[in-house]
Design a protein around this motif. Structure first.
Motif, short mmCIF file in Angstrom:
data_model
loop_
_atom_site.label_atom_id
_atom_site.label_comp_id
_atom_site.label_asym_id
_atom_site.label_seq_id
_atom_site.Cartn_x
_atom_site.Cartn_y
_atom_site.Cartn_z
N ALA A 122 34.35 61.56 17.92
CA ALA A 122 33.22 61.10 17.26
C ALA A 122 32.51 61.39 18.95
O ALA A 122 31.42 60.65 19.26
CB ALA A 122 32.52 59.52 17.36
N SER A 223 34.96 59.66 12.83
CA SER A 223 34.50 58.94 12.70
C SER A 223 33.75 58.26 11.53
O SER A 223 32.19 58.27 11.65
CB SER A 223 33.86 57.49 13.91
OG SER A 223 35.21 57.14 14.76
N ASP A 226 30.52 55.59 11.45
CA ASP A 226 29.45 55.82 12.34
C ASP A 226 28.29 55.81 12.92
O ASP A 226 27.64 56.32 11.37
CB ASP A 226 29.30 56.94 14.00
CG ASP A 226 29.40 57.25 14.77
OD1 ASP A 226 28.79 56.88 15.37
OD2 ASP A 226 30.24 58.26 15.91
N ALA A 251 35.81 53.98 11.00
CA ALA A 251 36.25 54.08 12.23
C ALA A 251 34.61 53.58 12.49
O ALA A 251 34.11 54.67 12.45
CB ALA A 251 36.69 54.19 14.06
N HIS A 253 31.66 53.66 15.76
CA HIS A 253 31.75 54.72 17.15
C HIS A 253 32.34 54.87 17.94
O HIS A 253 33.12 55.84 18.46
CB HIS A 253 29.93 54.96 17.96
CG HIS A 253 29.46 55.71 18.85
ND1 HIS A 253 30.05 57.34 17.81
CD2 HIS A 253 29.16 56.01 19.94
CE1 HIS A 253 29.80 58.24 19.28
NE2 HIS A 253 29.58 56.85 19.63
N SER A 255 35.58 54.09 18.02
CA SER A 255 37.22 54.12 17.38
C SER A 255 37.66 53.86 19.03
O SER A 255 39.02 53.70 18.47
CB SER A 255 37.27 55.39 16.74
OG SER A 255 36.81 56.92 17.31
#
Length: 273
Positions: A122, A223, A226, A251, A253, A255
């Motif tokens: 990310a 991600s 995010d 996920a 940010h 992750s």
């Protein structure tokens, strides 16, 4: 015995040992590295410190990798990558660089002949001349919530600049979990906030130099949820820096904290490719 003969003897002993292990039914543990083992260097981004890599680092060490973290100053790509290069100079053998968020700016600007792979988590993966704030263009890639009043500024002591003072950005506590790490527990988010490092405002405006990913094989983990770097922007950067080596997970940010196994897996992939 000459050096050449000694090396041959050691290699032969290794072959014999592997044969014996195979004969008695033992094998190398899953995920372990059997060739020259790269050292993995983990580079955190803004609003975090190296403690965020704790679980990822533990998993990689269990897999047999040497792991180091880089205490990212968050002063700007040129300054930060210069310090990272000094750390890499002390490492023998191949290196895998892993950058999260702004850490991607740093690994992109780090050029070292021992680096065999970059991994972006990310993260920003700029081309030459691009900068963080320009990439976060809300017209082209809307969705980032990293804006006031969540994003606040403060004056900090900074010996790296003339006058010894700098203007840094940070995420205010009431907004931290919702923006940065909405998929971790409240207790974990509180711990992450306590470890937050502010980033120099100029670090968002400093253009990138030559991109290391133009010559170094790179991987990218997007991600999908995010709220800092919009997923569409991540996919765009990944399409240039890591074509064919891009994965996605649901996920935030952060992750690396919420899904360390998935992050470890893509690092392992890059390190054993």
């Amino acid at each position: 015995m000459s050096d050449t003969a000694l090396i041959r003897a050691v290699r032969m002993l290794g072959v014999i040992l592997l044969a014996v292990l195979g004969a008695i039914g033992l094998s190398t543990p899953a995920g372990a590295v059997t060739g020259p083992t790269p050292t993995v260097v983990l580079v955190h981004g803004a609003f975090a410190d190296s403690s965020g890599w704790r679980d990822v680092a533990a998993t990689l060490r269990e897999d047999g990798f040497g792991v180091q973290t880089f205490d990212n100053p968050l002063r700007g790509p040129a300054y930060d990558s210069g310090l990272l290069r000094k750390q890499l100079a002390s490492i023998s053998g191949p290196i895998v660089l892993v950058g999260h968020s702004y850490g991607g700016m740093v690994i992109t600007n780090t050029h070292d002949d021992d680096v065999v792979a970059n991994v972006y988590i990310a993260a920003f993966a700029p081309e030459r001349g691009e900068f963080v704030q320009g990439l976060l263009n809300p017209i082209t890639y809307p969705g980032s919530r990293l804006l006031p009043p969540a994003l606040q500024l403060k004056v900090v002591d900074d010996p790296t600049v003339p006058g010894g003072k700098n203007l840094d950005g940070y995420i205010a506590e009431p907004y931290f979990r919702d923006i940065f790490a909405q998929d971790v527990s409240a207790a974990t988010a509180a711990d992450m906030f306590a470890h937050q490092k502010s980033a120099a405002l100029v670090a968002n405006l400093e253009p990138s130099g030559d991109a290391s990913w133009t010559t170094v094989p790179s991987w990218y983990l997007v991600s999908r949820q995010d709220r800092v770097i919009p997923p569409a922007l991540q996919r765009f950067m990944a399409s240039r820096a890591a074509p064919g080596h891009t994965s996605e997970i649901d996920a935030s940010h952060a992750s690396l904290v919420s899904q360390p196994d998935a992050v470890s897996a893509i690092i392992r992939q890059a390190a054993t490719a």
